[in-house]
Structures are given as C-alpha cells and as structure tokens.
Design an enzyme around this catalytic site. Structure first.
Site, mmCIF file in Angstrom:
data_model
loop_
_atom_site.group_PDB
_atom_site.id
_atom_site.type_symbol
_atom_site.label_atom_id
_atom_site.label_comp_id
_atom_site.label_asym_id
_atom_site.label_seq_id
_atom_site.Cartn_x
_atom_site.Cartn_y
_atom_site.Cartn_z
ATOM 1 N N SER A 161 0.866 -1.182 0.000
ATOM 2 C CA SER A 161 0.000 0.000 0.000
ATOM 3 C C SER A 161 0.895 1.222 0.000
ATOM 4 O O SER A 161 2.064 1.145 0.426
ATOM 5 C CB SER A 161 -0.874 -0.007 1.256
ATOM 6 O OG SER A 161 -1.484 1.253 1.476
ATOM 7 N N TYR A 202 -2.143 0.390 10.662
ATOM 8 C CA TYR A 202 -2.114 -0.160 9.307
ATOM 9 C C TYR A 202 -0.768 0.124 8.648
ATOM 10 O O TYR A 202 -0.152 -0.779 8.053
ATOM 11 C CB TYR A 202 -3.252 0.448 8.485
ATOM 12 C CG TYR A 202 -3.340 -0.074 7.071
ATOM 13 C CD1 TYR A 202 -3.859 -1.337 6.816
ATOM 14 C CD2 TYR A 202 -2.923 0.705 5.994
ATOM 15 C CE1 TYR A 202 -3.950 -1.815 5.509
ATOM 16 C CE2 TYR A 202 -3.011 0.237 4.689
ATOM 17 C CZ TYR A 202 -3.523 -1.023 4.452
ATOM 18 O OH TYR A 202 -3.599 -1.495 3.164
#
Length: 229
Positions: A130, A143
């Site tokens: 990501s 995250y």
C-alpha cells in the site's frame, strides 16, 4: 505453460481481479479461505481451483492448514489485508493485533511454509502492499506499521532467496476502488465514489506484468497511483 499460484484475498478487490485474470488464462489456483463457507464460495467462483482453509487472523493455524500445498509453486500472491483507522491515543490493542497478524505475520508465515515449493519452481513472492507502506499519516499508524513491516519482510526475503532463484516483488497501490476502500471511507465519515480511485484491474495489470517478466530480471518495487482525472 500452465502455472500454479497460491493466493490470499482472492474473494474481493485486487485479489479477486488477479485471480480472475490468472484463471482466465488457464493457470491453476490454490486459494486461501478464512473458513469452509468462504472456501465453498471460492471453489464455486473458480472452477478447478483448490483451497486452503486458514484464518489469517490466527497465523499459528496456517502451518497445519497448508500442509498439503503442491510440491512446486510459481507464485505466492499476498493480497489479503485489513484496516482499522484510529489515533494512537484511542486505538485498542486488538486493532493493532489484528492488523499486524493479517497484514504482516500471516504473510511471513505463509511464505515460510511455501518456500520449498517456490524454490522448486524458481517462483516468485508478490506482496500487495500500500502507499501506507511507504508513508504514514495521522490515524493510519497501525495499518501503516503493518505495511512498513511488510516492506521490510520483502526486502530481507529478496536477498535471502535470490540464491535459490526466488524473485520477490512488492506492489504499492494508491487508493483503489475496493471493499476495503469503502470501509476506509466509512471510518473516515466520508462519501465514497469508486470512480475517483484506481480500478482494481489496473493494479492487477501491474501485478501480472511483474509475474510475467522473464526470469532474468525482477521488478522489485512498483507504485501504482491514480492517473489524471
């Protein structure tokens, strides 16, 4: 030549787009499913595929579940992920634990178990990371920490496995129109318009480009960002 791929996250989003592309060209799929119901859904969706039932929230369960992997794997594609936003001051322990388990520890454990089969095929490990694996923003600490860790895993693994002929690639998508993105917007309290974001098929194209690159080269890292609107 038909290849064999082990995938997580094949039920939705980027993982689903990749699995469809691989199945459409006749490759064999081994799909990780969190439970028996999900496994039944995946085998119905991808005729001829096989499943490994393992809950990535519990990485300690993966070894027994994956004991019957094929003897050779052309790739392991880690596309599963979870996200829970929150300020460090407020984020509960279980939010940290679940994101680290699914996004980092489970990929490490599944890769470890799959390495003999990857070495046998001189295959490839591909991590769907990501943009948060490169830069952390407020409310994304847990995250981003899991994805920064995933980058470290990939970088270390690349050096370790090069002598065995195993390639390692990390793909860093920007915001992509997936169910996870819808959940992020829900947590952010923002309206979700999928047309504003990357189509999962575009990320799948980048992934397949890395997988299909001749073995004399490797795409180590590739960022996929939204194009001009």
């Amino acid at each position: 030549m038909t290849q064999t791929h082990l995938l997580t996250g094949a039920g939705s989003g980027i993982g689903l787009a990749v699995a469809r592309r691989l199945a459409d060209r006749g490759d064999r799929l081994v799909l990780v499913a969190r439970d028996d119901d999900r496994a039944a859904d995946l085998t119905a969706l991808f005729a001829g595929s096989s499943t490994v039932v393992a809950d990535l929230r519990h990485p300690e369960s993966i070894a027994a579940a994956a004991a019957g992997l094929p003897p050779a794997l052309d790739s392991v594609i880690h596309a599963a992920g979870v996200v829970d936003l929150g300020h460090v001051a407020d984020l509960p322990l279980d939010a940290w634990e679940s994101q680290l388990a699914v996004n980092l520890i489970a990929p490490a454990e599944l890769t470890r178990i799959a390495l003999p089969a990857l070495r046998a095929a001189r295959g490839q490990v591909l991590f769907v990371n990501s943009g948060a694996g490169l830069t952390a923003h407020p409310q994304w600490a847990a995250y981003a920490a899991s994805k920064h860790g995933l980058k470290a895993l990939a970088d270390a693994l690349r050096g370790e496995e090069a002598p065995h002929g195993v390639r390692v690639t990390t793909v860093y998508p920007g915001r992509t129109a997936t169910p996870m993105q819808a959940r992020v917007h829900e947590q952010e309290g923002a309206a979700y318009d999928p047309a504003r974001f990357i189509d999962p098929e575009s990320v799948a194209t980048a992934i397949l480009t890395a997988l299909d690159l001749p073995t004399d080269a490797v795409i180590t890292d590739v960022s996929v960002r939204p194009g001009p609107r």
